[in-house]
Design a protein around this motif. Sequence first.
Motif, short mmCIF file in Angstrom:
data_model
loop_
_atom_site.label_atom_id
_atom_site.label_comp_id
_atom_site.label_asym_id
_atom_site.label_seq_id
_atom_site.Cartn_x
_atom_site.Cartn_y
_atom_site.Cartn_z
N SER A 143 -46.86 -13.47 41.69
CA SER A 143 -46.55 -12.73 42.91
C SER A 143 -47.73 -11.84 43.28
O SER A 143 -48.29 -11.16 42.41
N ARG A 146 -41.37 -13.58 46.77
CA ARG A 146 -40.36 -13.48 45.71
C ARG A 146 -39.26 -12.48 46.08
O ARG A 146 -39.51 -11.53 46.83
N PRO A 194 -47.64 -9.31 51.81
CA PRO A 194 -47.34 -10.18 50.67
C PRO A 194 -47.86 -11.60 50.87
O PRO A 194 -47.69 -12.18 51.95
N GLN A 234 -39.83 -8.59 45.98
CA GLN A 234 -41.24 -8.51 45.57
C GLN A 234 -41.88 -7.15 45.88
O GLN A 234 -42.49 -6.53 44.99
N HIS A 292 -42.98 -4.43 43.10
CA HIS A 292 -44.43 -4.20 43.07
C HIS A 292 -44.75 -2.73 43.33
O HIS A 292 -45.70 -2.19 42.75
N THR A 342 -49.26 -9.06 46.28
CA THR A 342 -49.06 -8.20 47.44
C THR A 342 -50.31 -7.36 47.68
O THR A 342 -50.77 -6.66 46.77
#
Length: 218
Positions: free
Chosen positions: A128, A152, A148, A155, A159, A130
């Motif tokens: 993932s 996900r 992003p 996410q 994050h 970002t």
Amino acid sequence: MKNIAIVFEDAEALVIDKPAGLSIDRPRKGGPALEDHFEQLRLGFQRDPVPVHRLDTDTSGCLLLARNPKALSRFGRAFEERVVEKRYLGVLAGVPDQTEGTIELALSKISSAEKGWRMIAAKKGKPSVTHWRMLQDVGGHALLEFLPETGRTHQIRIHALAGLGTALLGDPVYGNGKGAPRTMLHSAALTVPRAGKPPVAATAPLPADFAALGFTDG
């Protein structure tokens, strides 16, 4: 039933400015859901529009709806192939040490009887990514732009906590749920390329609850 703002419309796509608190699917315990607005959102079409992607119930902003099955398939593929550009705005329950950066943390889902399910940063999880930058700092809270690369579940929320060390303001799962009546995350812009056609491109204005904290988008 309050009308929902439409920020993009053509023969195969609608983008709505989804209000915070509106669930994509009907909650098990009941409550408002997107399907309550399908009659308004048909706009003369016989079919109900279908959401192409997900936004958390608390998250406001740009949500893409397909107006026919072929469009749903094409748009879904664009998300899977990561060619959709997404811009989010979020308010942190603090101020990060840096002003911009990239968070790369693999994410995995866990669940427990007492806490329910949530995402965690885990080496064996799904990759993932970002990108982020700080836009404003007001009253000990920071307004961040999130871009992003992947999509996900949760996410940006995880994050923020695991990558920046501070959860989003009001987040009851990854933070303490205090400081705001909802998780302060907004889907501000969405661009979906289309072969042979102009892209679906939409923006949703800064929500009133962001402005009430002293933030502006710009």
